[in-house]
Design a protein around this motif. Structure first.
Motif, PDB file in Angstrom:
ATOM      1  N   LEU A 169       0.840  -1.204   0.000  1.00 12.66           N
ATOM      2  CA  LEU A 169       0.000   0.000   0.000  1.00 12.66           C
ATOM      3  C   LEU A 169       0.870   1.246   0.000  1.00 12.66           C
ATOM      4  CD1 LEU A 169      -2.726  -0.819   2.720  1.00 12.66           C
ATOM      5  CD2 LEU A 169      -2.882  -1.080   0.222  1.00 12.66           C
ATOM      6  N   GLY A 170       0.535   2.181  -0.841  1.00 12.18           N
ATOM      7  CA  GLY A 170       1.157   3.499  -0.796  1.00 12.18           C
ATOM      8  C   GLY A 170       0.222   4.400  -0.008  1.00 12.18           C
TER       9      GLY A 170
ATOM     10  N   VAL B 109       0.869  -6.873   5.348  1.00  8.96           N
ATOM     11  CA  VAL B 109       0.816  -5.699   4.460  1.00  8.96           C
ATOM     12  C   VAL B 109       2.136  -4.932   4.519  1.00  8.96           C
ATOM     13  CG1 VAL B 109      -0.303  -3.437   4.155  1.00  8.96           C
ATOM     14  CG2 VAL B 109      -1.693  -5.476   4.627  1.00  8.96           C
ATOM     15  N   ILE B 110       2.572  -4.469   3.354  1.00 11.29           N
ATOM     16  CA  ILE B 110       3.768  -3.624   3.243  1.00 11.29           C
ATOM     17  C   ILE B 110       3.283  -2.205   2.950  1.00 11.29           C
ATOM     18  CG2 ILE B 110       5.937  -3.280   1.957  1.00 11.29           C
ATOM     19  CD1 ILE B 110       5.746  -6.090   3.152  1.00 11.29           C
ATOM     20  N   THR B 111       3.866  -1.224   3.595  1.00 12.61           N
ATOM     21  CA  THR B 111       3.440   0.149   3.316  1.00 12.61           C
ATOM     22  C   THR B 111       4.620   1.035   2.921  1.00 12.61           C
ATOM     23  OG1 THR B 111       3.712   1.064   5.546  1.00 12.61           O
ATOM     24  CG2 THR B 111       1.632  -0.067   5.079  1.00 12.61           C
ATOM     25  N   PHE B 112       4.327   1.957   2.041  1.00 13.92           N
ATOM     26  CA  PHE B 112       5.280   3.008   1.661  1.00 13.92           C
ATOM     27  C   PHE B 112       4.551   4.338   1.723  1.00 13.92           C
ATOM     28  CE2 PHE B 112       7.395  -0.609  -0.236  1.00 13.92           C
ATOM     29  CZ  PHE B 112       8.741  -0.323  -0.021  1.00 13.92           C
TER      30      PHE B 112
ATOM     31  N   TYR C 256       5.160  10.196  12.631  1.00 16.34           N
ATOM     32  CA  TYR C 256       4.319  10.263  13.836  1.00 16.34           C
ATOM     33  C   TYR C 256       2.838  10.181  13.451  1.00 16.34           C
ATOM     34  CZ  TYR C 256       2.763  11.918  18.424  1.00 16.34           C
ATOM     35  OH  TYR C 256       2.171  12.017  19.662  1.00 16.34           O
ATOM     36  N   PHE C 257       2.469  10.942  12.421  1.00 23.58           N
ATOM     37  CA  PHE C 257       1.082  10.969  11.947  1.00 23.58           C
ATOM     38  C   PHE C 257       0.589   9.563  11.611  1.00 23.58           C
ATOM     39  CE2 PHE C 257      -2.035  10.887   8.604  1.00 23.58           C
ATOM     40  CZ  PHE C 257      -2.891  11.957   8.819  1.00 23.58           C
ATOM     41  N   MET C 258       1.415   8.814  10.878  1.00 23.08           N
ATOM     42  CA  MET C 258       0.967   7.488  10.428  1.00 23.08           C
ATOM     43  C   MET C 258       0.795   6.514  11.586  1.00 23.08           C
ATOM     44  SD  MET C 258       0.255   7.742   7.298  1.00 23.08           S
ATOM     45  CE  MET C 258      -0.296   6.037   7.179  1.00 23.08           C
ATOM     46  N   TRP C 259       1.721   6.587  12.553  1.00 20.08           N
ATOM     47  CA  TRP C 259       1.587   5.692  13.706  1.00 20.08           C
ATOM     48  C   TRP C 259       0.393   6.083  14.553  1.00 20.08           C
ATOM     49  CZ3 TRP C 259       3.467   1.024  14.255  1.00 20.08           C
ATOM     50  CH2 TRP C 259       4.529   0.661  13.417  1.00 20.08           C
ATOM     51  N   ASP C 260       0.219   7.385  14.709  1.00 21.13           N
ATOM     52  CA  ASP C 260      -0.852   7.899  15.551  1.00 21.13           C
ATOM     53  C   ASP C 260      -2.233   7.622  14.956  1.00 21.13           C
ATOM     54  OD1 ASP C 260      -1.364   9.261  17.919  1.00 21.13           O
ATOM     55  OD2 ASP C 260      -1.797  11.132  16.836  1.00 21.13           O
ATOM     56  N   ASN C 261      -2.338   7.758  13.629  1.00 20.29           N
ATOM     57  CA  ASN C 261      -3.661   7.699  13.002  1.00 20.29           C
ATOM     58  C   ASN C 261      -4.001   6.368  12.349  1.00 20.29           C
ATOM     59  OD1 ASN C 261      -4.786  10.463  13.380  1.00 20.29           O
ATOM     60  ND2 ASN C 261      -2.859  11.003  12.375  1.00 20.29           N
TER      61      ASN C 261
ATOM     62  N   VAL D   6       6.775  -1.267   7.473  1.00 21.43           N
ATOM     63  CA  VAL D   6       6.403   0.141   7.263  1.00 21.43           C
ATOM     64  C   VAL D   6       7.591   0.916   6.699  1.00 21.43           C
ATOM     65  CG1 VAL D   6       5.867   2.288   8.510  1.00 21.43           C
ATOM     66  CG2 VAL D   6       4.650   0.172   9.096  1.00 21.43           C
ATOM     67  N   HIS D   7       7.347   1.659   5.621  1.00 15.23           N
ATOM     68  CA  HIS D   7       8.400   2.503   5.036  1.00 15.23           C
ATOM     69  C   HIS D   7       7.896   3.937   4.951  1.00 15.23           C
ATOM     70  CE1 HIS D   7       8.958  -1.591   3.527  1.00 15.23           C
ATOM     71  NE2 HIS D   7      10.251  -1.328   3.547  1.00 15.23           N
ATOM     72  N   ILE D   8       8.638   4.819   5.560  1.00 14.13           N
ATOM     73  CA  ILE D   8       8.309   6.252   5.504  1.00 14.13           C
ATOM     74  C   ILE D   8       9.632   6.966   5.242  1.00 14.13           C
ATOM     75  CG2 ILE D   8       7.382   8.241   6.776  1.00 14.13           C
ATOM     76  CD1 ILE D   8       5.834   6.210   8.530  1.00 14.13           C
ATOM     77  N   PRO D   9       9.664   7.902   4.292  1.00 14.36           N
ATOM     78  CA  PRO D   9      10.944   8.578   4.053  1.00 14.36           C
ATOM     79  C   PRO D   9      11.524   9.137   5.350  1.00 14.36           C
ATOM     80  CG  PRO D   9       9.367   9.178   2.354  1.00 14.36           C
ATOM     81  CD  PRO D   9       8.610   8.372   3.381  1.00 14.36           C
ATOM     82  N   ASN D  10      12.850   9.055   5.437  1.00 10.78           N
ATOM     83  CA  ASN D  10      13.538   9.497   6.650  1.00 10.78           C
ATOM     84  C   ASN D  10      13.963  10.960   6.495  1.00 10.78           C
ATOM     85  OD1 ASN D  10      15.188   9.926   8.817  1.00 10.78           O
ATOM     86  ND2 ASN D  10      16.732   8.399   8.242  1.00 10.78           N
ATOM     87  N   GLY D  11      13.232  11.813   7.175  1.00 17.10           N
ATOM     88  CA  GLY D  11      13.499  13.252   7.083  1.00 17.10           C
ATOM     89  C   GLY D  11      14.805  13.671   7.723  1.00 17.10           C
ATOM     90  N   MET D  12      15.450  12.737   8.425  1.00 19.86           N
ATOM     91  CA  MET D  12      16.721  13.046   9.084  1.00 19.86           C
ATOM     92  C   MET D  12      17.896  12.392   8.348  1.00 19.86           C
ATOM     93  SD  MET D  12      15.716  14.942  11.525  1.00 19.86           S
ATOM     94  CE  MET D  12      16.989  15.047  12.778  1.00 19.86           C
TER      95      MET D  12
END
Ligand code: PGA
Length: 258
Positions: free
Chosen positions: A32-33, A61-64, A82-87, A99-105
């Motif tokens: 899922l994107g 499920v795999i997420t990006f 944070y948003f994705m984990w929270d919501n 879970v894959h989320i771009p790393n802003g750091m």
């Protein structure tokens, strides 16, 4: 391209959740994107309800995710991580390693972006990409003038996007200026794209994306070239569509419904 117009936000969210649930029942390890913003909150709520009440399973499920602000760590309450984990994620049985989320750091942003693209490919590509649309017509953070062939990269946000997103921060100056975002080309490789939009404020932009010319000035318009894209709108977001009645007619008369 399909345009589905629902009477209100809840019905819009439910329509999108049903499309995703159908995929997961047939393919439990689907990719899922996912998108952030206020628009998909109702969709995520409905997916959580389906998980709790109906056993919708996210264990394989795999997420990006589409994008992330540069300079915000995963624990920052305005980061998309944070948003994705929270919501969504903490309320369903998704495996954190999926879970894959771009790393802003990320220290080396270009190398990270390349890795992210490779990772999407390694998982066989995205089955369904969820999208919102910005006031300036962006999908993900592909601001006007982004190449329609663009890949995951650093993007400088427009003033309009910074203003739009200032509502989530204490002050406008706190909104990051840069983000890592999947490119339009990356999004277009998803097997199916569902773009959600609600509210009158989005009506003019939605009309440009669906009925205007395909242009880098409205990156959502690239979806006109996608072989399987669906715009799911609430009634107020559909009010500026010239062919609105036709879309409603098509939906009512879908062959599989007859
Ligand atoms: P919104 O943002 O869902 O908060 O309106 C959409 C977007 O910028 O893509």
């Amino acid at each position: 391209m399909e345009v589905i117009i629902k009477p209100d936000y809840d019905a819009m969210s439910k329509e999108a959740a049903d499309i995703i649930a159908d995929l997961l029942y047939g393919k439990p390890n689907a990719v899922l994107g996912l998108a952030t913003g206020s628009t998909p909150l109702g969709l995520y709520k409905e997916l959580i309800r389906m998980h709790k009440d109906e056993g919708l399973d996210f264990s394989k499920v795999i997420t990006f995710n589409l994008d992330e602000y540069i300079g915000l760590s995963a624990s920052h309450d305005q980061s998309y991580n944070y948003f994705m984990w929270d919501n969504l994620f903490k309320h369903v049985n998704v495996s954190p390693e999926n879970v894959h989320i771009p790393n802003g750091m990320a220290k080396d942003i270009a190398a990270f972006c390349e890795w992210y693209e490779d990772e999407i490919e390694a998982f066989g590509g995205i089955d369904i990409q969820v999208l919102g649309i910005g006031g300036d017509g962006h999908i993900a953070f592909n601001e006007p003038s982004s190449s329609l062939g663009s890949r995951t990269r650093l993007k400088t946000l427009t003033e309009e996007t910074i203003d739009d997103n200032a509502r989530f921060f204490e002050k406008k100056e706190d909104v990051p200026r840069y983000a890592i975002t999947m490119g339009v080309g990356t999004v277009m490789e998803a097997r199916k794209c569902i773009l959600l939009a609600n509210g009158e404020k989005k009506a003019a932009t939605v009309a440009k994306a669906i009925e205007g010319p395909i242009t880098a000035m409205v990156t959502a318009s690239a979806l006109q070239m996608h072989p399987d894209s669906v715009f799911i709108l609430d009634e107020p977001a559909s009010t500026k569509l010239e062919l609105k009645q036709y879309y409603e007619w098509v939906y009512k008369n879908k062959p599989e419904r007859a």
